[in-house]
Design an enzyme around this catalytic site. Structure first.
Site: not given
Ligand code: ATR
Length: 487
Positions: A136, A190, A193-194, A197
């Protein structure tokens, strides 16, 4: 240069796929003194990279995958940075065919974690290591220091870890890269995480929208507010760039750039994947879910063309009519943003915990709070608090129960409720602010309407229910004499 291979003339690491992310990552490795093997399906991108940056470090460009593999020291380490999906599978197969036992294939793209689990199984059966690594930080991060989330075996991390840690961002002397867990663990975290976000961007968007359309502030003025917010609890990359975007003036029209950007948000799929996985795991990631739906709704352009100005609003009010002080409102919005953000992060970490348990990955949430502090898009001071929370109690049932966050939320609560009520009275959409508050109130509620749902389910489908006063499962004979039987 890594010690053991300094003079072999072979590359320490290779990158396959030299579009923006791949070439920036290759340049990052080279800038740390590593010799980097390069390969792209069509040679043009390799040639461009060599032409523009070949002198910046040690690169070994190749025209074929065999030549590329032969240019790597053993165990060979090759990072794939090509399009997710079939392109990734194609490159994995080419590399696997040319590599030997013990070599490591790394997929640095945004693969769906279930694909990574499958690929790891297939590749490890051939005696090779397969590492799905979430990366990222966008283009800039890839070049100067991303956050890296590698999965795969511990053994592969021993060889690969030092190389990845050497190019990652560093916060307080700690690299933003650590071994996350086996097979798909890296790509899973990940993905979440996105998703986080998405929620983070949406709550910032909702705050902007309220300042603009409830408080009537101009973008430049709001840019200053975000700049100010960036010095406190909300200190983060996303808040920082929000201020930059809002202060930008369109050269062509002289208007604030924000006003000439079409309000239809794009998405590449990782937010959607996060929500799908949460649904499968039974985790209520309402913040991420609403953020994904908000993007979908914004992009439903035909539907919006038909509905804008064509649906009744009922009687809506204004801040003035409600006698709301503007300065107080701005502070209320900041607190509502912060509270909703806390909820979204707590939910994201819940999903990671559930995914880790489901797949037996043994992911340590403290690792994520540590490596997400730098390099990645959601980097924020606030992640230190999440790390502290898990340090205090690694088994905490929800981050919202952590004493620090509990106290924070207590201080935010009144503002949060006021903002949700006011926005509703003003007819302004706040999907994540509102749903996060409902989620919070659900979590702390003594009774939920789920009891009624169980009653309904038992009525139409004999699905049974549990009782509050004794163990077992029960069914009321609804269509007979309505007596209860133990199921
Ligand atoms: P970015 O978003 O950074 O531009 P991307 O679209 O995710 O990158 O991936 C593009 C890369 O995938 C390119 O290196 C492309 O190679 P070409 O330059 O030859 O087009 C690579 N790529 C796409 N499909 C591929 C395939 N089937 N085999 C190998 N590489 C492929």
């Amino acid at each position: 240069m890594t010690e053991n291979t300094a003079n072999t003339g072979l590359a320490h690491i290779g990158v396959v796929g030299l579009a923006v992310m791949g070439s920036n990552l290759a340049r990052n490795f080279a800038s740390r003194g590593h010799t980097v093997a390069l390969y792209n399906r069509t040679y043009e991108k390799t040639a461009v990279l060599m032409h523009e940056h070949g002198a910046d470090g040690n690169f070994i460009p190749s025209k074929s995958i065999e030549e590329f593999v032969a240019s790597l020291e053993r165990p060979r380490r090759a990072i794939i940075m090509v399009q997710a999906g079939p392109a990734t599978d194609a490159v994995i197969n080419q590399l696997a065919a040319a590599m030997e036992e013990g070599d490591i294939i790394i997929d640095g793209g945004n693969a769906l974690y279930t694909d990574t689990v499958r690929r790891e199984r297939e590749i490890s059966a051939k005696g090779l290591h397969f590492v799905g690594a979430g990366i990222s930080g966008g283009e800039e991060g890839a070049l100067n220091g991303p956050a890296i989330m590698p999965g795969g075996t511990k053994e592969s991390y021993e060889s690969l870890g030092p190389l990845l840690e050497s190019i990652s961002a560093v916060v307080d002397g700690t690299p933003c890269c650590t071994h996350i867990g086996p097979d798909g663990a890296g790509h899973f975290v990940k993905m979440v995480h996105n998703g986080i976000e998405y929620a983070d961007m949406q709550v910032i968007g909702e705050a902007y929208h309220l300042l603009r359309y409830a408080a009537g502030m101009e973008p430049a003025e709001i840019a200053d507010v975000f700049k100010e917010w960036n010095t406190g609890d909300l200190d983060s990359y996303l808040v920082e760039i929000t201020s930059e975007v809002l202060s930008q003036v369109d050269a062509e029209t002289g208007k604030p750039l924000i006003d000439v950007i079409v309000d239809a948000a794009g998405q590449k799929g990782t937010g959607r994947w996060t929500v799908k996985a949460a649904l499968d795991l039974g985790i209520a990631t309402t913040g991420i879910g609403e953020a994904v739906f908000a993007r979908a709704l914004s992009g439903a352009r035909t539907q919006r063309a038909a509905t804008i100005g064509n649906l009744p609003s009922g009687e809506v009010t204004t801040l003035e009519a409600q006698g709301v002080d503007k300065t107080q409102f701005v502070e209320d919005v900041r607190r509502a943003l912060y509270a909703s953000k806390l909820v979204a992060y707590a939910q994201g970490f819940d999903e990671i915990k559930a995914g880790s348990e489901e797949h037996e990955w043994d992911v340590d949430p403290r690792d994520l709070a540590t490596i997400w502090r730098g390099g990645c898009i959601i980097r924020a001071k606030f992640l230190n608090r999440i790390k502290d929370a898990y340090d205090t109690n690694p088994e905490v049932e929800s981050l919202l129960l952590d004493p620090y966050f509990k106290e924070e939320i207590e201080g935010l609560m009144d503002s949060w409720r006021r903002v949700v009520v006011l926005a509703t009275q003003l007819g302004l959409p706040i999907p994540v602010f509102a749903s996060s508050l409902s989620y919070y109130d659900s979590l702390r509620a003594e009774r939920l309407p789920a009891a009624l749902i169980q009653g309904q389910r038992d009525f139409f489908g004999a699905h049974t229910y549990e009782r509050t006063d004794k163990p077992g499962k029960f069914h009321t004979q609804w269509s007979a004499d309505r007596t209860e039987i133990e199921a």
